[in-house]
Motif scaffolding. Structure first.
Motif, PDB file in Angstrom:
ATOM      1  N   ILE A   1      42.235  -2.560 -17.289  1.00  0.00           N
ATOM      2  CA  ILE A   1      41.631  -1.258 -17.579  1.00  0.00           C
ATOM      3  C   ILE A   1      40.120  -1.422 -17.752  1.00  0.00           C
ATOM      4  O   ILE A   1      39.339  -0.608 -17.255  1.00  0.00           O
ATOM      5  CB  ILE A   1      42.310  -0.595 -18.789  1.00  0.00           C
ATOM      6  N   VAL A   2      39.707  -2.478 -18.403  1.00  0.00           N
ATOM      7  CA  VAL A   2      38.266  -2.769 -18.522  1.00  0.00           C
ATOM      8  C   VAL A   2      37.673  -2.954 -17.125  1.00  0.00           C
ATOM      9  O   VAL A   2      36.598  -2.418 -16.820  1.00  0.00           O
ATOM     10  CB  VAL A   2      38.022  -4.015 -19.405  1.00  0.00           C
ATOM     11  N   ALA A   3      38.377  -3.680 -16.256  1.00  0.00           N
ATOM     12  CA  ALA A   3      37.890  -3.897 -14.884  1.00  0.00           C
ATOM     13  C   ALA A   3      37.767  -2.571 -14.134  1.00  0.00           C
ATOM     14  O   ALA A   3      36.794  -2.346 -13.413  1.00  0.00           O
ATOM     15  CB  ALA A   3      38.815  -4.853 -14.136  1.00  0.00           C
ATOM     16  N   ALA A   4      38.735  -1.685 -14.319  1.00  0.00           N
ATOM     17  CA  ALA A   4      38.679  -0.366 -13.661  1.00  0.00           C
ATOM     18  C   ALA A   4      37.491   0.438 -14.182  1.00  0.00           C
ATOM     19  O   ALA A   4      36.771   1.070 -13.391  1.00  0.00           O
ATOM     20  CB  ALA A   4      39.975   0.397 -13.886  1.00  0.00           C
ATOM     21  N   ARG A   5      37.283   0.411 -15.479  1.00  0.00           N
ATOM     22  CA  ARG A   5      36.154   1.142 -16.068  1.00  0.00           C
ATOM     23  C   ARG A   5      34.825   0.619 -15.521  1.00  0.00           C
ATOM     24  O   ARG A   5      33.927   1.384 -15.154  1.00  0.00           O
ATOM     25  CB  ARG A   5      36.185   1.043 -17.595  1.00  0.00           C
ATOM     26  N   GLU A   6      34.692  -0.700 -15.413  1.00  0.00           N
ATOM     27  CA  GLU A   6      33.467  -1.311 -14.879  1.00  0.00           C
ATOM     28  C   GLU A   6      33.289  -0.970 -13.395  1.00  0.00           C
ATOM     29  O   GLU A   6      32.182  -0.678 -12.953  1.00  0.00           O
ATOM     30  CB  GLU A   6      33.489  -2.819 -15.103  1.00  0.00           C
ATOM     31  N   TRP A   7      34.381  -1.009 -12.634  1.00  0.00           N
ATOM     32  CA  TRP A   7      34.327  -0.658 -11.218  1.00  0.00           C
ATOM     33  C   TRP A   7      33.845   0.784 -11.061  1.00  0.00           C
ATOM     34  O   TRP A   7      32.946   1.069 -10.256  1.00  0.00           O
ATOM     35  CB  TRP A   7      35.707  -0.842 -10.579  1.00  0.00           C
ATOM     36  N   LEU A   8      34.446   1.682 -11.840  1.00  0.00           N
ATOM     37  CA  LEU A   8      34.065   3.099 -11.762  1.00  0.00           C
ATOM     38  C   LEU A   8      32.621   3.328 -12.199  1.00  0.00           C
ATOM     39  O   LEU A   8      31.909   4.125 -11.588  1.00  0.00           O
ATOM     40  CB  LEU A   8      35.021   3.951 -12.596  1.00  0.00           C
ATOM     41  N   SER A   9      32.185   2.641 -13.216  1.00  0.00           N
ATOM     42  CA  SER A   9      30.799   2.771 -13.670  1.00  0.00           C
ATOM     43  C   SER A   9      29.830   2.384 -12.554  1.00  0.00           C
ATOM     44  O   SER A   9      28.842   3.087 -12.297  1.00  0.00           O
ATOM     45  CB  SER A   9      30.567   1.902 -14.907  1.00  0.00           C
ATOM     46  N   ALA A  10      30.127   1.291 -11.869  1.00  0.00           N
ATOM     47  CA  ALA A  10      29.279   0.867 -10.748  1.00  0.00           C
ATOM     48  C   ALA A  10      29.347   1.893  -9.623  1.00  0.00           C
ATOM     49  O   ALA A  10      28.323   2.270  -9.045  1.00  0.00           O
ATOM     50  CB  ALA A  10      29.720  -0.513 -10.248  1.00  0.00           C
ATOM     51  N   TYR A  11      30.536   2.385  -9.328  1.00  0.00           N
ATOM     52  CA  TYR A  11      30.716   3.373  -8.260  1.00  0.00           C
ATOM     53  C   TYR A  11      29.900   4.637  -8.544  1.00  0.00           C
ATOM     54  O   TYR A  11      29.163   5.113  -7.684  1.00  0.00           O
ATOM     55  CB  TYR A  11      32.209   3.709  -8.128  1.00  0.00           C
ATOM     56  N   TRP A  12      30.027   5.185  -9.762  1.00  0.00           N
ATOM     57  CA  TRP A  12      29.304   6.420 -10.100  1.00  0.00           C
ATOM     58  C   TRP A  12      27.798   6.200 -10.055  1.00  0.00           C
ATOM     59  O   TRP A  12      27.041   7.125  -9.761  1.00  0.00           O
ATOM     60  CB  TRP A  12      29.701   6.939 -11.479  1.00  0.00           C
ATOM     61  N   SER A  13      27.357   4.992 -10.339  1.00  0.00           N
ATOM     62  CA  SER A  13      25.927   4.672 -10.335  1.00  0.00           C
ATOM     63  C   SER A  13      25.435   4.238  -8.960  1.00  0.00           C
ATOM     64  O   SER A  13      24.286   3.825  -8.818  1.00  0.00           O
ATOM     65  CB  SER A  13      25.644   3.551 -11.342  1.00  0.00           C
ATOM     66  N   ARG A  14      26.322   4.288  -7.977  1.00  0.00           N
ATOM     67  CA  ARG A  14      26.004   3.902  -6.595  1.00  0.00           C
ATOM     68  C   ARG A  14      25.591   2.432  -6.481  1.00  0.00           C
ATOM     69  O   ARG A  14      24.768   2.065  -5.656  1.00  0.00           O
ATOM     70  CB  ARG A  14      24.944   4.818  -5.997  1.00  0.00           C
ATOM     71  N   ARG A  15      26.179   1.612  -7.362  1.00  0.00           N
ATOM     72  CA  ARG A  15      25.953   0.170  -7.276  1.00  0.00           C
ATOM     73  C   ARG A  15      27.144  -0.466  -6.567  1.00  0.00           C
ATOM     74  O   ARG A  15      28.225   0.107  -6.509  1.00  0.00           O
ATOM     75  CB  ARG A  15      25.821  -0.435  -8.690  1.00  0.00           C
ATOM     76  N   ARG A  16      26.929  -1.659  -6.101  1.00  0.00           N
ATOM     77  CA  ARG A  16      28.005  -2.400  -5.435  1.00  0.00           C
ATOM     78  C   ARG A  16      29.140  -2.655  -6.426  1.00  0.00           C
ATOM     79  O   ARG A  16      28.896  -3.037  -7.567  1.00  0.00           O
ATOM     80  CB  ARG A  16      27.460  -3.712  -4.887  1.00  0.00           C
ATOM     81  N   THR A  17      30.371  -2.467  -5.991  1.00  0.00           N
ATOM     82  CA  THR A  17      31.530  -2.696  -6.857  1.00  0.00           C
ATOM     83  C   THR A  17      32.082  -4.095  -6.652  1.00  0.00           C
ATOM     84  O   THR A  17      31.951  -4.679  -5.575  1.00  0.00           O
ATOM     85  CB  THR A  17      32.632  -1.662  -6.576  1.00  0.00           C
ATOM     86  N   SER A  18      32.673  -4.636  -7.693  1.00  0.00           N
ATOM     87  CA  SER A  18      33.321  -5.947  -7.629  1.00  0.00           C
ATOM     88  C   SER A  18      34.813  -5.751  -7.412  1.00  0.00           C
ATOM     89  O   SER A  18      35.381  -4.758  -7.865  1.00  0.00           O
ATOM     90  CB  SER A  18      33.109  -6.705  -8.939  1.00  0.00           C
ATOM     91  N   PRO A  19      35.472  -6.691  -6.749  1.00  0.00           N
ATOM     92  CA  PRO A  19      36.911  -6.541  -6.523  1.00  0.00           C
ATOM     93  C   PRO A  19      37.685  -6.549  -7.842  1.00  0.00           C
ATOM     94  O   PRO A  19      37.282  -7.231  -8.793  1.00  0.00           O
ATOM     95  CB  PRO A  19      37.283  -7.750  -5.676  1.00  0.00           C
ATOM     96  N   ILE A  20      38.745  -5.770  -7.871  1.00  0.00           N
ATOM     97  CA  ILE A  20      39.641  -5.794  -9.025  1.00  0.00           C
ATOM     98  C   ILE A  20      41.076  -5.937  -8.526  1.00  0.00           C
ATOM     99  O   ILE A  20      41.384  -5.591  -7.389  1.00  0.00           O
ATOM    100  CB  ILE A  20      39.498  -4.539  -9.918  1.00  0.00           C
ATOM    101  N   ALA A  21      41.932  -6.446  -9.394  1.00  0.00           N
ATOM    102  CA  ALA A  21      43.343  -6.612  -9.049  1.00  0.00           C
ATOM    103  C   ALA A  21      44.043  -5.258  -9.096  1.00  0.00           C
ATOM    104  O   ALA A  21      43.840  -4.480 -10.023  1.00  0.00           O
ATOM    105  CB  ALA A  21      44.002  -7.583 -10.023  1.00  0.00           C
ATOM    106  N   LEU A  22      44.861  -4.996  -8.085  1.00  0.00           N
ATOM    107  CA  LEU A  22      45.616  -3.755  -7.994  1.00  0.00           C
ATOM    108  C   LEU A  22      47.105  -4.060  -7.954  1.00  0.00           C
ATOM    109  O   LEU A  22      47.523  -5.066  -7.378  1.00  0.00           O
ATOM    110  CB  LEU A  22      45.211  -2.976  -6.744  1.00  0.00           C
TER     111      LEU A  22
END
Length: 171
Positions: free
Chosen positions: A61-82
């Motif tokens: 969940i922390v990884a998802a929150r960080e991914w989304l934060s980068a996405y909303w800020s138009r920064r490159r996202t890091s891979p997360i486990a799905l």
């Protein structure tokens, strides 16, 4: 970067939490293997109340929150486990969605072909509509063959906003 591929075997759910977003709150659901769900409130196919412990600090969940934060800020996202749960065909469709690059779109027919069912645009559309990991598994990048914005379980207004954010549509 794209999220990491997800396993196909069902895994018990470990944690859930709410994640705020510019388009409304999201419910995140994690298994020990990865993120299993990410739904906007009141979106189609939302599972409703979950009998899963609330743990905003669960690693996926922390990884998802960080991914989304980068996405909303138009920064490159890091891979997360799905770890979304679905039928083998749904899994194939969701893997095909991960191949659509940021800032690009695909059609239902193209996704069906990538999932091994050429001519199966409707079946692919049904699987896309059941995508349990909104935004990260980018079902919003799928459009009609004629370029129209069609179906999005989170609502067409959100689909349009996501495509504007990614530069596919003009705001």
């Amino acid at each position: 970067m794209k999220p990491t591929p997800f396993p196909t075997d069902a895994t018990p759910f470990a944690a859930q939490a709410e994640i705020d977003s510019p388009l409304g709150p999201l419910t995140a659901l994690a298994t020990p293997k990865g993120l299993a769900g990410l739904w906007f409130d009141a979106q189609q196919h939302h599972p409703g109340a979950l009998d899963v412990p609330v743990d905003a600090q669960h690693p996926h969940i922390v990884a998802a929150r960080e991914w989304l934060s980068a996405y909303w800020s138009r920064r490159r996202t890091s891979p997360i486990a799905l770890d979304p749960q679905g039928t083998p065909f749904q899994q194939a469709v969701w893997r095909a969605l991960l191949k659509i690059a940021h800032g690009h779109t695909s059609t239902y027919g193209e996704i069906a072909a990538l999932a091994g069912r050429p001519g199966g645009a409707r079946a692919a559309g049904a699987a896309i509509g059941r995508n349990p990991v909104s935004i990260i598994v980018p079902c919003h990048r799928v459009i009609g063959r004629d370029g129209s914005l069609t179906g999005y379980a989170g609502g067409l207004d959100r689909k349009q906003a996501l495509l504007v954010l990614e530069g596919v549509l003009l705001g």
